[in-house]
Design an enzyme around this catalytic site. Structure first.
Site, short mmCIF file in Angstrom:
data_model
loop_
_atom_site.label_atom_id
_atom_site.label_comp_id
_atom_site.label_asym_id
_atom_site.label_seq_id
_atom_site.Cartn_x
_atom_site.Cartn_y
_atom_site.Cartn_z
N ASP A 158 8.69 69.53 -31.69
CA ASP A 158 7.94 68.45 -32.33
C ASP A 158 7.75 67.28 -31.36
OD1 ASP A 158 7.83 69.86 -34.75
OD2 ASP A 158 9.84 69.19 -35.27
N ASP A 211 2.83 77.65 -36.69
CA ASP A 211 4.03 77.07 -37.28
C ASP A 211 4.03 77.24 -38.80
OD1 ASP A 211 6.45 75.77 -37.23
OD2 ASP A 211 5.57 73.77 -37.30
#
Length: 418
Positions: free
Chosen positions: A339, A195
């Protein structure tokens, strides 16, 4: 007096942290409910996904074998995620937006129908709920169809859309908690690193996706939680500073069992405020008339063209001004489903050991999310949402398990602390 940025986004942050907390709490409840009769931390994984294609962890394997196999699993999974993300970037670059939207709808339908259905059947078996197969199928089908329509439809109450987004995160996260322990921890760290690279590195797929969407002034076709509905304000209305934050990214999951665009998410400063004083807006409208009727809207792109900064106004050529009004889109914080998933996977895995580790991991994740949002307000450019929270969560898990729990248990059993 004009409020500070941190004060203006306080309500928005709470609006995102609340559903994240609910998602993690429900995943912990599912883990405890469905695994109370066995020892999940030592059980062999009963699922086969892209996250454990190379190595199937066995309790009899040595620590070195488990670590090596977990590293291979994480490497393969990240490579697959990168390939899928670049493919979707290519499709978005060539304006295959319709295909991407249908793909995202199918992903939501698949997650709710298959993963959600699996959890639903497990709960029925666990608590011996008397329901026949036909009724079960009708309930699951209605739940799935209504969920897809609520997430992607228009005119749906925001609370319904938010609830189904949380359900999507719970379904994927509860499924991924069945992965082997070593593979889970290494995979979480690998995804946090990916990420970071995908969002901040030059040529990163998520960085290019965000920049491309910003240049087109479009929303990414992805599963994204919306803290509050998008509203349109008029220039003549009074009010303070309005700050919007966008946490972009695409739904997370493993490609073999849940079609997904990516497992990562990034945070982008999407919109800023209009002028606090109406006279400044009126001055802009007067200039607007001088330029031949072009309409102004107050927009600020935090990473437009790959550079940070705030743009106070953006002119839309060719649009006729209507009655001297300026439309201002106010956007709240939006959090990518990835998330929700990986935060919940972390606390779900922690729940398989002890509640003390759950508390520590939860506080670490929430603190990391808050730090990321504060950094966003300072840096004003695209930031990844996973690295800080995942790093703190993994660190707090092992510190609590290896240091804090033995200390507390030892002092409590010796009546030094109770």
């Amino acid at each position: 007096m004009e409020s500070s940025i941190l004060e203006s986004i306080g309500v928005e942050i709470i609006g995102v942290m609340s559903p994240v907390s609910i998602c993690m709490f429900l995943v912990v409840l599912l883990v405890y409910s469905l695994s109370s009769s066995s020892s999940p931390s030592s059980a062999v994984s009963d699922i086969r996904t892209a996250a454990n294609l190379v190595y199937a962890e066995n309790p009899s394997d040595t620590a070195a074998q488990k670590l090596e196999g977990a590293l291979l699993n994480a490497l393969v999974f990240v490579i697959l995620i990168a390939i899928v993300t670049f493919l979707l970037l290519l499709l978005y670059y060539y304006n295959c937006t319709s295909f991407l939207k249908h793909y995202t709808r199918f992903s939501a339908f698949f997650v709710l129908g298959s993963m959600g259905g699996s959890i639903f059947l497990s709960l029925i078996q666990r608590f011996s709920i008397p329901v026949d197969s036909v009724t079960c199928f009708i309930l699951l089908f209605n739940f799935t169809v209504v969920g897809v329509l609520s997430v992607f439809g228009t005119g749906i109450p925001i609370i319904v859309r938010q609830s189904y987004m949380v359900c999507l995160g719970i379904s994927v996260a509860a499924w991924l908690t069945k992965l082997p322990e070593w593979t889970t921890w290494v995979l979480l760290v690998a995804l946090a690193v990916y990420d970071l690279v995908a969002v901040l590195a030059p040529g990163g797929p998520l960085k290019m996706l965000v920049e491309l969407a910003s240049s087109r002034n479009e929303e990414l076709p992805a599963l994204i939680y919306e803290a509050r509905p998008t509203t349109v304000a008029r220039a003549g209305s009074r009010g303070g500073t309005s700050l919007g934050l966008l946490v972009t990214g695409v739904t997370a999951g493993e490609p073999s069992s849940a079609p997904s665009s990516s497992s990562s998410s990034a945070i982008e400063l999407q919109a800023v405020s209009r002028d606090n004083k109406d006279r400044n807006v009126n001055d802009n409208l007067n200039e607007n008339r001088d330029y031949g009727g072009n309409e102004y809207s107050v927009v600020a792109m935090g990473n437009g063209g790959g550079e940070g900064g705030i743009v106070d106004e953006e002119r839309h050529e060719g649009n006729e001004s209507r009655g001297g009004d300026v439309e201002i889109a106010e956007r709240g914080i939006k959090l990518g489903l990835g998330d929700f998933v990986f935060y919940s996977v972390l606390v779900g895995r922690a729940a398989m050991y002890d509640l003390m580790t759950v508390y520590a991991c939860y506080l670490a994740i929430i603190s990391g999310l808050g730090c990321t949002l504060i950094l966003l307000s300072v840096c004003r450019q695209a930031l990844p949402a996973l690295p800080i929270s995942i790093t703190l969560g993994v660190l707090f898990y092992f510190l609590t398990r290896l240091l804090m729990e033995p200390f507390i248990v030892g002092t409590a059993t010796n009546l030094m602390m109770f």
